[in-house]
Write a protein that holds these residues in place. Sequence first.
Motif, PDB file in Angstrom:
ATOM      1  N   LYS A   1       0.827  -1.223   0.000  1.00  0.00           N
ATOM      2  CA  LYS A   1       0.000   0.000   0.000  1.00  0.00           C
ATOM      3  C   LYS A   1       0.849   1.257   0.000  1.00  0.00           C
ATOM      4  O   LYS A   1       0.623   2.186   0.803  1.00  0.00           O
ATOM      5  CB  LYS A   1      -0.943   0.013   1.205  1.00  0.00           C
ATOM      6  CG  LYS A   1      -1.805  -1.233   1.219  1.00  0.00           C
ATOM      7  CD  LYS A   1      -2.898  -1.170   2.238  1.00  0.00           C
ATOM      8  CE  LYS A   1      -3.616  -2.503   2.178  1.00  0.00           C
ATOM      9  NZ  LYS A   1      -4.845  -2.548   2.884  1.00  0.00           N
TER      10      LYS A   1
ATOM     11  N   THR B   1       1.152 -10.512   7.199  1.00  0.00           N
ATOM     12  CA  THR B   1       0.009 -10.576   8.131  1.00  0.00           C
ATOM     13  C   THR B   1      -0.455  -9.155   8.436  1.00  0.00           C
ATOM     14  O   THR B   1       0.242  -8.188   8.116  1.00  0.00           O
ATOM     15  CB  THR B   1       0.405 -11.271   9.445  1.00  0.00           C
ATOM     16  OG1 THR B   1       1.501 -10.547  10.027  1.00  0.00           O
ATOM     17  CG2 THR B   1       0.825 -12.716   9.211  1.00  0.00           C
ATOM     18  N   ASP B   2      -1.615  -9.059   9.015  1.00  0.00           N
ATOM     19  CA  ASP B   2      -2.188  -7.751   9.370  1.00  0.00           C
ATOM     20  C   ASP B   2      -2.181  -6.811   8.173  1.00  0.00           C
ATOM     21  O   ASP B   2      -1.889  -5.616   8.301  1.00  0.00           O
ATOM     22  CB  ASP B   2      -1.402  -7.122  10.538  1.00  0.00           C
ATOM     23  CG  ASP B   2      -1.350  -8.052  11.734  1.00  0.00           C
ATOM     24  OD1 ASP B   2      -2.379  -8.234  12.396  1.00  0.00           O
ATOM     25  OD2 ASP B   2      -0.269  -8.649  11.977  1.00  0.00           O
ATOM     26  N   GLU B   3      -2.510  -7.394   7.034  1.00  0.00           N
ATOM     27  CA  GLU B   3      -2.445  -6.663   5.765  1.00  0.00           C
ATOM     28  C   GLU B   3      -3.291  -5.392   5.815  1.00  0.00           C
ATOM     29  O   GLU B   3      -2.886  -4.342   5.306  1.00  0.00           O
ATOM     30  CB  GLU B   3      -2.992  -7.613   4.676  1.00  0.00           C
ATOM     31  CG  GLU B   3      -2.499  -7.355   3.284  1.00  0.00           C
ATOM     32  CD  GLU B   3      -3.032  -8.448   2.335  1.00  0.00           C
ATOM     33  OE1 GLU B   3      -3.212  -9.596   2.784  1.00  0.00           O
ATOM     34  OE2 GLU B   3      -3.278  -8.115   1.168  1.00  0.00           O
ATOM     35  N   ALA B   4      -4.420  -5.481   6.468  1.00  0.00           N
ATOM     36  CA  ALA B   4      -5.370  -4.363   6.445  1.00  0.00           C
ATOM     37  C   ALA B   4      -4.962  -3.234   7.391  1.00  0.00           C
ATOM     38  O   ALA B   4      -5.207  -2.061   7.121  1.00  0.00           O
ATOM     39  CB  ALA B   4      -6.763  -4.870   6.824  1.00  0.00           C
ATOM     40  N   THR B   5      -4.315  -3.595   8.485  1.00  0.00           N
ATOM     41  CA  THR B   5      -4.001  -2.585   9.508  1.00  0.00           C
ATOM     42  C   THR B   5      -2.533  -2.167   9.440  1.00  0.00           C
ATOM     43  O   THR B   5      -2.177  -1.270   8.682  1.00  0.00           O
ATOM     44  CB  THR B   5      -4.329  -3.165  10.897  1.00  0.00           C
ATOM     45  OG1 THR B   5      -3.638  -4.405  11.054  1.00  0.00           O
ATOM     46  CG2 THR B   5      -5.834  -3.414  11.007  1.00  0.00           C
ATOM     47  N   THR B   6      -1.674  -2.805  10.211  1.00  0.00           N
ATOM     48  CA  THR B   6      -0.243  -2.496  10.165  1.00  0.00           C
ATOM     49  C   THR B   6       0.478  -3.733   9.636  1.00  0.00           C
ATOM     50  O   THR B   6       0.823  -4.633  10.395  1.00  0.00           O
ATOM     51  CB  THR B   6       0.297  -2.168  11.581  1.00  0.00           C
ATOM     52  OG1 THR B   6      -0.645  -1.353  12.249  1.00  0.00           O
ATOM     53  CG2 THR B   6       1.664  -1.530  11.500  1.00  0.00           C
ATOM     54  N   PRO B   7       0.704  -3.775   8.353  1.00  0.00           N
ATOM     55  CA  PRO B   7       1.219  -5.014   7.754  1.00  0.00           C
ATOM     56  C   PRO B   7       2.578  -5.408   8.329  1.00  0.00           C
ATOM     57  O   PRO B   7       3.430  -4.547   8.565  1.00  0.00           O
ATOM     58  CB  PRO B   7       1.349  -4.667   6.264  1.00  0.00           C
ATOM     59  CG  PRO B   7       0.556  -3.428   6.067  1.00  0.00           C
ATOM     60  CD  PRO B   7       0.538  -2.702   7.368  1.00  0.00           C
TER      61      PRO B   7
END
Lengths: 412, 412, 412, 412
Positions: free
Chosen positions: C110, C128-134
């Motif tokens: 992103k 992991t946590d792709e949507a928030t803090t990858p």
Amino acid sequence: MTVTESVELRGHIIDSGMLSRLLDDVLDLGSDYVIERFDVGKRPEDESYARVVVSAADEDTLSRLVMRLQSHGANPVDPGETLLRTVEADGVFPDDFYSTTNLDTQVRIKGHWVDVQHPEMDCGLVVTDEATTPLVHTVPVSDVRAGDRVVCGSRGVKVLVPVKERSDESAFEFMNSVVSSEKPQALQVRQVAEQMRAVRASGRKLLWVAGPAVVHTGATPAFSALIAGGYVDVLFAGNALATHDIESALFGTSLGVDLSKGSGVEHGHEHHIRAINRVRAAGSIAAAVRNGVLTSGVMHDMVRAGKPFVLVGSVRDDGPLPDVYTDVVEGQRAMRAQLADVGFAIMVATMLHAIATGNILPASVPLVCVDINPATVTKLSDRGSAQATGIVTDIGLFLEQLAQELTGYRRS
Amino acid sequence: MTVTESVELRGHIIDSGMLSRLLDDVLDLGSDYVIERFDVGKRPEDESYARVVVSAADEDTLSRLVMRLQSHGANPVDPGETLLRTVEADGVFPDDFYSTTNLDTQVRIKGHWVDVQHPEMDCGLVVTDEATTPLVHTVPVSDVRAGDRVVCGSRGVKVLVPVKERSDESAFEFMNSVVSSEKPQALQVRQVAEQMRAVRASGRKLLWVAGPAVVHTGATPAFSALIAGGYVDVLFAGNALATHDIESALFGTSLGVDLSKGSGVEHGHEHHIRAINRVRAAGSIAAAVRNGVLTSGVMHDMVRAGKPFVLVGSVRDDGPLPDVYTDVVEGQRAMRAQLADVGFAIMVATMLHAIATGNILPASVPLVCVDINPATVTKLSDRGSAQATGIVTDIGLFLEQLAQELTGYRRS
Amino acid sequence: MTVTESVELRGHIIDSGMLSRLLDDVLDLGSDYVIERFDVGKRPEDESYARVVVSAADEDTLSRLVMRLQSHGANPVDPGETLLRTVEADGVFPDDFYSTTNLDTQVRIKGHWVDVQHPEMDCGLVVTDEATTPLVHTVPVSDVRAGDRVVCGSRGVKVLVPVKERSDESAFEFMNSVVSSEKPQALQVRQVAEQMRAVRASGRKLLWVAGPAVVHTGATPAFSALIAGGYVDVLFAGNALATHDIESALFGTSLGVDLSKGSGVEHGHEHHIRAINRVRAAGSIAAAVRNGVLTSGVMHDMVRAGKPFVLVGSVRDDGPLPDVYTDVVEGQRAMRAQLADVGFAIMVATMLHAIATGNILPASVPLVCVDINPATVTKLSDRGSAQATGIVTDIGLFLEQLAQELTGYRRS
Amino acid sequence: MTVTESVELRGHIIDSGMLSRLLDDVLDLGSDYVIERFDVGKRPEDESYARVVVSAADEDTLSRLVMRLQSHGANPVDPGETLLRTVEADGVFPDDFYSTTNLDTQVRIKGHWVDVQHPEMDCGLVVTDEATTPLVHTVPVSDVRAGDRVVCGSRGVKVLVPVKERSDESAFEFMNSVVSSEKPQALQVRQVAEQMRAVRASGRKLLWVAGPAVVHTGATPAFSALIAGGYVDVLFAGNALATHDIESALFGTSLGVDLSKGSGVEHGHEHHIRAINRVRAAGSIAAAVRNGVLTSGVMHDMVRAGKPFVLVGSVRDDGPLPDVYTDVVEGQRAMRAQLADVGFAIMVATMLHAIATGNILPASVPLVCVDINPATVTKLSDRGSAQATGIVTDIGLFLEQLAQELTGYRRS
């Protein structure tokens, strides 16, 4: 106060690593550089050009630095004038003599570049016929004589580094790779065979340097097939190869090992000294062949084929055989005398004579070193024979396969 | 038709393996045996006795078989009469000459057993003063002269195999073990040190044979401490050790490697040839020391300590230094001339000169061979120096620790 | 039809050889290049910059080419967007997964560059946590799970090659040199000692990987001194080191060799299996220490010092000891779990565990490999641990000297 | 106070060295002996007989001494009664358990000698069906279970040493010689071929243990010819052989080296991890063959030929392939399960798996170990596989020649 010199190099100086080795060496020697100009070759086939100003603390250091950079193919932009000094005592160079590489070299005399005859490393350059048609010879320190005119310092000397062509893949593709036993050896045998055929077709000579393991591994018949096939023009070896070959021919053993059985009386050592004694009685290997004392083996086949060999002794030798040069400096001279027209050198199972030959060969002669011990191959390259290609393999099987490839030889 | 000979051996012939090796060799040579008598020693300290009748197809084979069995300590029950023949040509033995081992040997002349002077392997036995007080000398084939009287066949020759005492454990307990780098090396250093102290205390000489890795590994200061401490009485080496030692003293490099930094300009090779040239200009190493050209290093320290060294050349040498014997047979003679009173020999990091020295040493001189390459040690034993003890270790650290143990040396 | 990518690299790209290796690899892979721009650094301290357009026959080849060039520090000018795919089955990556190097790496997610946690070679990159803090992790193929999101292709990945500072000479000057036993080893010991002191002072951990020769060479007391001195924070080994250490503590032998005498009953092999049996009876090495069964040795000292060790088994093991991971994949996980904060790794006398550790270490951790066999050191580098510094020396003497240098240890 | 035991041995106990090794071991262990009776075999074909009373300080030492002497073929005159103890905990033997050799062994139970099933070294002896028809099994410590009845001490155990027939020269004449690369290797190839033909003709199985150099040296086609010819019944290997073989089949490279050219991108390492990933996706090697993913190579050919293979992992593995046993103890069990009817084992270019196989093979199975590194061969023998015959040669050329000898294979 520092002194400077401007050197230039051109060619595939990036991908060949020439430029990075040059800059490395400048810094390793505690000197400094500025890259004055750099024209990069944009495509793989384009040459690049670099002009580098190197600086050192004093003239002497600068001179030695420039000599070293020349071995990477960098030469002074302004070649300057050659400095010649006269030798004062036999066997001693002037203190600042130019010490040679084994690369093609030229010396500037009276405004002309003169080719050095037969490049050889760690020698001096002696100029003769200075007044008329100057000739430049490489001369080892033991052979220089009072009154000789010797090139001193690095001025007026140019070293020509061969261009490595990436497209020239026919010969040795494995050439630049790391020495390893984990290589496709059957392929390497074939590449060596192709190279030998090409050299023979070109009319140049094939030089072999061989150690006694050729006999111990039972490869004598294969080697004999190579001699018969015309693939051995000159042979360099020590007392051991010839002795064990003749011991094998006379007694069927090599260092006491019965070669037809592979088992062996390891302690049957006196056979070799008896073999030596018989040849001494005959007077020479050739005489032993003529007398009918020696009727087979590598040395016999070389004599019958009329091919020259040079055997040079070492301090560990028994005997030695009457043909062996016991004076190593004379032995080196005899080896040098056989180098004319050699187009390819192959060294099998010998470290001592391989290094000795590497010392006197020009870098332009391709050189393959075959040994089961990787250290032998590595040591040869470390000593300055940068053109050496190493093959780590079994000598016995290698010679079998090479003879099969070149002469159709099959073990009976 | 077979011919037979009755041989006997006595001592710890079972647990030392002497008897089994003897029977093995008889069969390996295609001959046969009958054990006529066997008195077994019941306890570890008791000696055993065996009388064995060996048979062979003909006298010549039998004679060679008996020579071999002698190297295991078996001698004919009936020693017979020594056969002497007169040498017809310089440098050539009679065909059936007795080929020596390096063990203590006696020759029966006019009913008396005469000791062989200085046992050396692969030589002939020349008898002088035959009519008065006969002397028996080992003579290499290159040194025999027309008119010399030489022992032929195996009759009248007795070989004395040293008794290995199991109780004599002080010295080298690791002696009989397999050569391996997986040994407690610090203990081995200490055992070598004890042996050297004992030999020095007994008034005999310590012989060193050393290769150039002594310099490359930075062990020069440790070696100098050993010279200063009186633990180096004689030094055998080649051109390389002396050259790199002197290169290091003059330029601070060894084969171009800066020893104070451990990093290095691997290509700084011309330093060694300059070092050679300077000593040639001086005339000899001793002269270079006197002139102040050479002020430190192993060779310098040997000259200052008044200790002899013998440098023998090889075909791969550059130069060489003026002190180097370029004729290897003359070099061997010079080495032999230094062997009197040698009580211990230690060989570090050299294969060529280690084997050369092993060739001329009697088996009675203890011999330690130190190298990082197990093959060097193995090769030495295979060549007949059965008394050789191998230590596979790093030369640099070994010499540091040995000097520390013997002289209290500490790297500054 | 060809596809192209524009890559750039900057830094000391000439004298470090980065650029020449890059161009070499392009051609080796049958691809082509054009150097679009080249800004040369004029002085040693200046950085250079190159932009190279590489071309390949298809996207797949280009993608693999770019992955390789990244390992030389060249990254695409236009990083592009990271492609993530979802894993379909446990233990299987998507076919075009990005295969990692052990260098510092970043992934563009992103529009932001995200650091890869703990670089490790031959892994995949799981986000992991792709949507928030990858977060981006290296995951070996055996540990990837269905549903994981994995980086595919080479787009959006950047590899950061560490700048080798020429001025940073304090640490390992011999680092770039050829592996050789002909080095000043005493100096190397001192340099390792300095490095270890510096790492400890910085609060990071010292990782040792050791083979059984540590015990066989009698170096246990020296190693114990290093443990006592706080120079061993973590130990990786196999069943053999621990077994022979414990055998030595219980029976005074190692593989049946009596270490106090150096001589040995090579066949006394059953001691090691008895040692294993006793520890199995105790339940674990720590329990054997608590029970008073095990009262000395390396393993005992590690337990007493409260330092962790990971023992991973191999197919040739006897027993094994109860602490040994018999599942090698679980063993690798246990090793990874100990890598946090490791600032220096030293491998002595082990090839198997040295390579295993090299496989999971980031390239940013300095790594010294000590072995008497040059092949071990070479093999480690060939496997991708380019940061490995090799020291070819005797393990026993090396550990003695290192302990002496660091802790004042003297063999009693 | 000392305790004694009377042991006897018979056969070719002098020339085989059995007796001298026995006496040696008694003294090495600090014990003592008296030779009570000695009947010497007078001729080469006669057997000898010795009765020796050995004494030790206590019963425990005496028991361990007798166990060791049994490995030389000496057994107590009075065999005594077997002592059986019951195992208390899984995976732990009683402290005084009898530790096995890999020689044929018998246990005296209720007055009868019972053969041990499948001799294997470093195991315990578990007796089942004690009340009815007792059976004796070798059980590794990891597999023993609480309640098992285990032989303890050395009483009631007899070890049968095979008689080495000197006349049995057909097979391996080089068998007893020193390991060396300086042997007539072509002859050795032929002797191995003869042995393999004979074993196959007898209906027993040929076991191969192979390392990845089989692939790296380009010997895959030769090995495939041997599989096709029926000369590979079982294959033991690690993850590396199978991975590089499959990498080579899928990508034409082995560790990134292009095998058809011999040159190579040494850094093309990610190919092997991609190859592993593809086979993991298929589920197994056999599935990859069925799916058409894998269409050539050694593993493919084994699957097609319906021949079993056992792949056991190690801590340095990437992946691994789905067929690989990651638990090494389970891997050992899988290997043991394939040993029935194996009549000959050949190990090429692997140390780890060669030793692992040597550990579980009875001494009665002939064993040839082929490697370019002499240390591998030596290490195998040192670990107790005394029947191992070493051949030091190049793997690639060796397999070419062997395939040529056995199947008429010619490299295209």
